[in-house]
Design a protein around this motif. Structure first.
Motif, PDB file in Angstrom:
ATOM      1  N   PHE A 640       0.865  -1.166   0.000  1.00 44.23           N
ATOM      2  CA  PHE A 640       0.000   0.000   0.000  1.00 44.23           C
ATOM      3  C   PHE A 640       0.908   1.224   0.000  1.00 44.23           C
ATOM      4  O   PHE A 640       2.150   1.086   0.047  1.00 44.23           O
ATOM      5  CB  PHE A 640      -0.951   0.002   1.202  1.00 44.23           C
ATOM      6  N   LEU A 641       0.319   2.379  -0.113  1.00 44.89           N
ATOM      7  CA  LEU A 641       1.089   3.599  -0.300  1.00 44.89           C
ATOM      8  C   LEU A 641       2.141   3.748   0.791  1.00 44.89           C
ATOM      9  O   LEU A 641       1.832   3.837   1.971  1.00 44.89           O
ATOM     10  CB  LEU A 641       0.156   4.817  -0.297  1.00 44.89           C
ATOM     11  N   TYR A 661      -6.296   5.894   5.692  1.00 43.60           N
ATOM     12  CA  TYR A 661      -7.261   5.994   4.590  1.00 43.60           C
ATOM     13  C   TYR A 661      -6.609   6.464   3.301  1.00 43.60           C
ATOM     14  O   TYR A 661      -6.991   6.038   2.208  1.00 43.60           O
ATOM     15  CB  TYR A 661      -8.390   6.941   4.982  1.00 43.60           C
ATOM     16  N   LYS A 662      -5.602   7.288   3.385  1.00 41.71           N
ATOM     17  CA  LYS A 662      -4.952   7.792   2.168  1.00 41.71           C
ATOM     18  C   LYS A 662      -4.204   6.681   1.437  1.00 41.71           C
ATOM     19  O   LYS A 662      -3.822   6.846   0.284  1.00 41.71           O
ATOM     20  CB  LYS A 662      -3.993   8.921   2.519  1.00 41.71           C
ATOM     21  N   SER A 663      -4.018   5.531   2.102  1.00 40.44           N
ATOM     22  CA  SER A 663      -3.341   4.390   1.482  1.00 40.44           C
ATOM     23  C   SER A 663      -4.333   3.297   1.108  1.00 40.44           C
ATOM     24  O   SER A 663      -4.016   2.104   1.170  1.00 40.44           O
ATOM     25  CB  SER A 663      -2.278   3.832   2.435  1.00 40.44           C
ATOM     26  N   ASN A 664      -5.540   3.677   0.740  1.00 41.37           N
ATOM     27  CA  ASN A 664      -6.574   2.678   0.448  1.00 41.37           C
ATOM     28  C   ASN A 664      -6.446   2.065  -0.935  1.00 41.37           C
ATOM     29  O   ASN A 664      -7.357   1.433  -1.428  1.00 41.37           O
ATOM     30  CB  ASN A 664      -7.971   3.272   0.619  1.00 41.37           C
ATOM     31  N   ASN A 707      -9.455   2.585  -3.987  1.00 37.61           N
ATOM     32  CA  ASN A 707     -10.530   3.360  -3.353  1.00 37.61           C
ATOM     33  C   ASN A 707     -11.378   2.511  -2.416  1.00 37.61           C
ATOM     34  O   ASN A 707     -12.608   2.537  -2.454  1.00 37.61           O
ATOM     35  CB  ASN A 707     -11.426   4.001  -4.430  1.00 37.61           C
ATOM     36  N   LEU A 708     -10.723   1.718  -1.594  1.00 42.85           N
ATOM     37  CA  LEU A 708     -11.452   0.933  -0.597  1.00 42.85           C
ATOM     38  C   LEU A 708     -11.947   1.857   0.510  1.00 42.85           C
ATOM     39  O   LEU A 708     -11.228   2.750   0.952  1.00 42.85           O
ATOM     40  CB  LEU A 708     -10.549  -0.146  -0.007  1.00 42.85           C
ATOM     41  N   THR A 735      -7.147  -3.580   8.242  1.00 47.04           N
ATOM     42  CA  THR A 735      -8.195  -2.580   8.482  1.00 47.04           C
ATOM     43  C   THR A 735      -7.770  -1.280   7.827  1.00 47.04           C
ATOM     44  O   THR A 735      -6.632  -0.830   8.008  1.00 47.04           O
ATOM     45  CB  THR A 735      -8.408  -2.355   9.993  1.00 47.04           C
ATOM     46  N   ILE A 736      -8.668  -0.713   7.084  1.00 46.20           N
ATOM     47  CA  ILE A 736      -8.433   0.618   6.528  1.00 46.20           C
ATOM     48  C   ILE A 736      -9.098   1.627   7.453  1.00 46.20           C
ATOM     49  O   ILE A 736     -10.312   1.580   7.673  1.00 46.20           O
ATOM     50  CB  ILE A 736      -8.984   0.728   5.101  1.00 46.20           C
TER      51      ILE A 736
END
Length: 957
Positions: A640-641, A661-664, A707-708, A735-736
């Motif tokens: 992820f990001l 969240y920014k790494s969704n 965009n999860l 978990t996001i």
């Protein structure tokens, strides 16, 4: 009868991951897969190979350490970017490596990324130059690094250094013992931190030892580079005079490895590898001609599936020796195979290029098949009938003996196959491109008799019973009855369906010496007495739980082979007469079978030949089936990001990850350390919390999600190997986290803010209500006053209107009076005019003749008339009245035209009053022409053009 389900047999064996017993096959070639340097993007030479507990393979390469997980390659380098010559993996997961002036280990960090830890950096700098580390051994809690100049023993986080007597060559592990070669004193054994010289081994000082293998507990095989193979026993070195030794002496040896304690792989410089048994007999020889990409083999390794990996001078090769299948392909000069048979010590193979043969009694390790002379072309079948070898060829029916096609029985047309006529041992029917031919057995052998007339279709699949020939052609079954003279057919009947419930006909075949007609996995027999097809439940029940089948064949051992969508399967007959359904091993042959020409030749359970589109495959049904094991699925990486987690490098504990969240945007890569038939490995995955069901099986080993939304997710992956066996699920939990504006604390803040806002709004509403009440009162007062003012205004306007109406009425009356006055004035003017006329006429009367009385009366009358005319004020009153009434008009006209004269003002007023020219002339006491002239002058002064109306202009003022 009954049989196990599709994987019934496999359920008993997939729990075993190690091989209990296996035999290297000497017939054909195992599957060979080559990996070029462009595949792994590294150097050409690969010096050493090892495997971790997850199944990942590691290669010591000129450009570094290369890891292969079955799906992708990963490269790791040393700090000095040197070559890596050796690799050894400890049970703890540490990957020990050695290179040029560098040795240490790779270990995965908490994120699963391999990080290098140098051990050589702890050496004294004066002793740091030790050249290349060639070998690594693990001896209990010791890790031994061997270079030509030193041995470094790493134990308890300390390094012990052992020096050679002269110079080390290489070192070897044989069982639990470790041996080193010193070029001056021979072989030495490492015991308890010391090197002990082995007597009788100085004979090896003039050569390089590249391998040592245990033949028995006290007998060791020593492989040298250029002197051959030796036996070390009872402190003596003797030459190993075997077939394997002869090969090594010709091709030089670069070491090798033991396989299953029964066989030895020997690497060569010039000619690939050989696999020999412990007597030195060569079982298998594999070189560049037979599929390797390079003949110089630097290292060999047996993986956890008992398959062989070779590190080559240029590339890497995988050899699937732990398989019941071996292949005869291009290296044996075979192409598409339609049939095989063994006859008089030779294996004959019918191909699209002709018939080839190879001695059945001699090993297959060397030599290709030989073409039977005169058979070049399409050979559809090869059969042994009454000890004679017959070939159904595109050029006719051929008789073969001694490797030559000695006789052509019929060359008029091509043939498909031959079958003997039941109850007539001296007759044989051959199916050809134009129906059937009859062959008769003579003392000198089979001879062509005649073409049977009455049926001229090209025949492929057919069977013969006592009275009928059954032919399947174009989805129709033909029942053909042969005349007693065998020259013509008595009748031909066709059947499009074999029952009302089962439409169509899939195949005809002979099972248990009976002819069966099959459709939809239902098998029927034919009753000659009743002329009807009836269902056979015994055979039908064998295929009850099997998908729709096409081709079916029963071999000489009673095994029933069948094809499902180009995949071969078999109902293997047991000693009890039951059947075991076997599918998995043959899935690798899918799409390689010859369409509509199933070729199975079961010589015995250990020798089964299957024809393929690209050669011939040998199958040993007695071979251990441990090669069909349950695969393992790995989520190789989770990215992820800004971060990547690797799970395949020894990281087994899968924690739950929390992602901002920014790494969704997340990416998963998958792997399965399964290396047989790697192109048929398929993955399926499901992201719980995002997907409701598993994905379709796909060879893609990467999956991205974008965009999860925030929430808990469970990534599940499973793998299916080439044998159709599925792995257990592998799971990663993550978990996001929600964005800050949807965080739990944010919601609490939102609630507090909402409460404050509500309180503020309520307070503002109360204030607003109070203000509204005040403003409402003020507004009501204002409306009352406005209404009152409006009423007053309306009253005033009404009064004004009334006044206006009164004025208008008065004006109307005035206008009427003006008219009346004008009329009266005109009448007076007329009267005065008449009177003036009378006066003028009276002047003409001569009064001299009148008497005095008459004169007096006449004079009195004349004076009276003159007085009446002189005393009349009507003109002045009229002029005054007109000026009063039209004062505003005259004022506006004067303002508009300041130069206008009083006389022209009077004329304008008379025109405004719509008086006629005659009337104006009388009032103004001018002629009609004078009025017109006055009008012209007025128009000119008012600057009117000819088209403008004077009266209209005056009315608009």
């Amino acid at each position: 009868m009954h049989f196990t389900n599709r994987f019934g047999m496999l359920f008993l064996i997939i729990s075993f991951t190690t091989l209990l017993h296996c035999q290297v096959k000497s017939i054909g070639l195992p599957e060979i897969r080559n990996y070029k340097r462009t595949d792994y993007k590294g150097g050409t030479q690969n010096w050493n190979i090892d495997q971790d507990k997850n199944g990942n393979l590691y290669f010591a390469n000129n450009h570094g350490l290369f890891q292969f997980d079955g799906s992708s390659w990963h490269k790791y380098t040393l700090p000095n970017n040197s070559v890596i010559r050796c690799v050894k993996i400890e049970d703890t997961g540490k990957i020990f490596v050695g290179g040029y002036n560098e040795f240490g280990y790779f270990k995965s960090n908490p994120k699963g990324i391999l990080v290098y830890y140098s051990l050589s950096k702890f050496l004294n700098k004066q002793k740091a130059a030790f050249d290349i580390v060639w070998k690594i051994h693990i001896n209990n809690d010791e890790v031994i690094f061997q270079s030509f100049q030193s041995i470094f023993v790493f134990k308890n986080n300390t390094l012990q250094i052992l020096k050679p007597f002269s110079r080390f060559q290489f070192s070897f592990q044989v069982g639990n013992r470790f041996y080193f070669q010193d070029i001056s004193i021979g072989l030495m054994e490492y015991r308890k931190g010391k090197l002990i010289s082995l007597s009788g081994t100085t004979i090896l000082n003039n050569t390089e030892v590249w391998g040592m293998f245990a033949l028995t507990e006290k007998k060791i095989l020593v492989a040298t580079l250029d002197k051959g193979l030796f036996i070390y026993e009872n402190n003596k070195i003797t030459s190993w005079n075997t077939e394997a030794n002869n090969f090594i002496k010709k091709n030089s040896c670069l070491g090798g490895i033991s396989i299953m304690n029964n066989y030895i792989v020997l690497n060569s410089v010039l000619n690939g590898i050989i696999i020999c048994d412990k007597t030195g007999r060569i079982i298998q020889h594999i070189n560049q001609k037979k599929g390797l990409q390079n003949n110089t083999v630097l290292t060999s390794f047996v993986d956890n599936k008992k398959n062989l990996w070779l590190g080559l001078d240029n590339g890497i090769s995988f050899i699937n020796i732990n398989s019941p299948f071996s292949y005869f392909g291009y290296s044996y000069d075979l192409s598409t195979v339609y049939a095989t048979v063994i006859h008089k010590g030779n294996l004959y193979v019918a191909t699209n290029q002709g018939v080839f043969y190879h001695s059945w009694d001699k090993p297959f390790k060397e030599g290709a098949f030989t073409l039977v002379e005169g058979t070049t072309g399409q050979a559809w079948n090869i059969q042994v009938i009454d000890d004679q070898l017959l070939c159904a060829h595109n050029r006719g029916a051929l008789l073969i003996t001694g490797g030559k096609s000695i006789k052509t029985l019929d060359n008029v047309m091509g043939y498909w196959s031959f079958k003997k006529v039941p109850n007539h041992p001296n007759y044989m029917i051959g199916s050809n491109y134009n129906g059937f031919s009859l062959f008769e057995k003579k003392p000198e052998g089979w001879r062509f008799s005649n073409q049977i007339k009455g049926f001229s279709k090209s025949v492929g699949d057919y069977e013969i019973d006592n009275e009928n020939i059954w032919v399947k052609k174009d989805d129709v079954i033909y029942k053909i009855i042969l005349n007693d003279d065998f020259k013509t057919f008595k009748s031909v009947e066709t059947y499009e369906n074999i029952s009302a419930s089962d439409k169509g006909i899939e195949s005809i075949q002979r099972i248990r010496n009976n002819i069966y007609f099959q459709t939809n996995n239902h098998f029927y027999k034919y009753s000659q007495e009743k002329n009807v097809f009836y269902k056979d439940n015994i055979i039908s029940n064998l295929f009850k739980n099997i998908p729709k089948i096409s081709s079916i064949y029963e071999d000489s051992y009673g095994n029933i082979w069948y094809v499902i969508k180009e995949s071969l399967c078999v109902l293997m007959k047991n000693n009890t007469g039951d059947y075991t359904n076997i599918e998995a091993p043959f899935l690798n042959l899918t799409q390689n079978l010859v369409y509509n020409k199933l070729s199975i030749n079961t010589i015995d359970p250990e020798n089964i030949f299957i024809g393929l589109t690209d050669g011939l495959v040998h199958y040993d049904s007695k071979s251990s089936n441990s090669f069909v094991t349950k695969p393992k699925a790995f989520i190789r990486s989770f990215s992820f990001l800004g971060d990547t987690i690797l799970f395949g490098n020894g990281k087994t504990k899968l924690e739950k990850f929390k992602i901002p969240y920014k790494s969704n945007y997340v990416t998963f890569t998958f792997s399965s350390p399964t290396y047989e038939n790697i192109e048929n490995i398929k993955f399926s995955y499901q992201l719980e919390g995002f997907e409701d069901k598993w994905s379709k099986w796909t060879p893609a080993s990467i999956k991205e999600y974008t965009n999860l939304r925030e929430g808990n997710y469970k990534m599940k992956v499973r793998v299916e190997n080439s044998y159709g066996i599925q792995s257990d699920e592998t799971i990663v939990l993550f978990t996001i986290l929600p964005p800050w504006y949807r965080h739990f604390l944010a919601y609490i803040l939102y609630i507090i803010c909402i409460a404050i806002i509500i309180f503020y709004i309520r307070k503002r509403i109360k204030i607003k209500i109070m203000k509204n009440k005040y403003y409402e009162t003020v507004e009501q007062r204002r409306l009352y006053l406005e209404k009152e003012s409006k009423i007053r205004q309306e009253q005033f306007d009404l009064e004004k209107e009334i006044e206006k109406l009164k004025n208008d009425k008065l004006q109307i009356k005035i206008l009427a009076k003006d008219k009346e006055l004008v009329n009266n004035s005109l009448q007076v003017a007329k009267k005065n005019k008449i009177l003036n006329g009378i006066i003028h006429k009276l002047k003409d009367i001569d009064i001299k003749s009148f008497d005095e009385s008459a004169k007096f009366q006449f004079t009195k009358l004349n004076k009276s008339i003159i007085k009446e005319v002189n005393s009349d004020q009507s003109w002045k009153d009229l002029e005054k009245h007109i000026k009063n009434v039209h004062f505003d008009f005259l004022k506006r006209l004067k303002e508009k035209c300041p130069t206008i004269s009083p006389r022209e003002l009077d004329l304008s007023t008379y025109l405004l009053m719509n008086m006629s020219t005659k009337e104006i002339a009388e009032i103004m006491n001018i002629s009609i022409g004078g009025v017109e002239l006055a009008r012209y002058r007025l128009r000119k002064k008012l600057e009117l053009n000819k088209k403008e109306n004077l009266i209209g202009f005056l009315m608009n003022i």
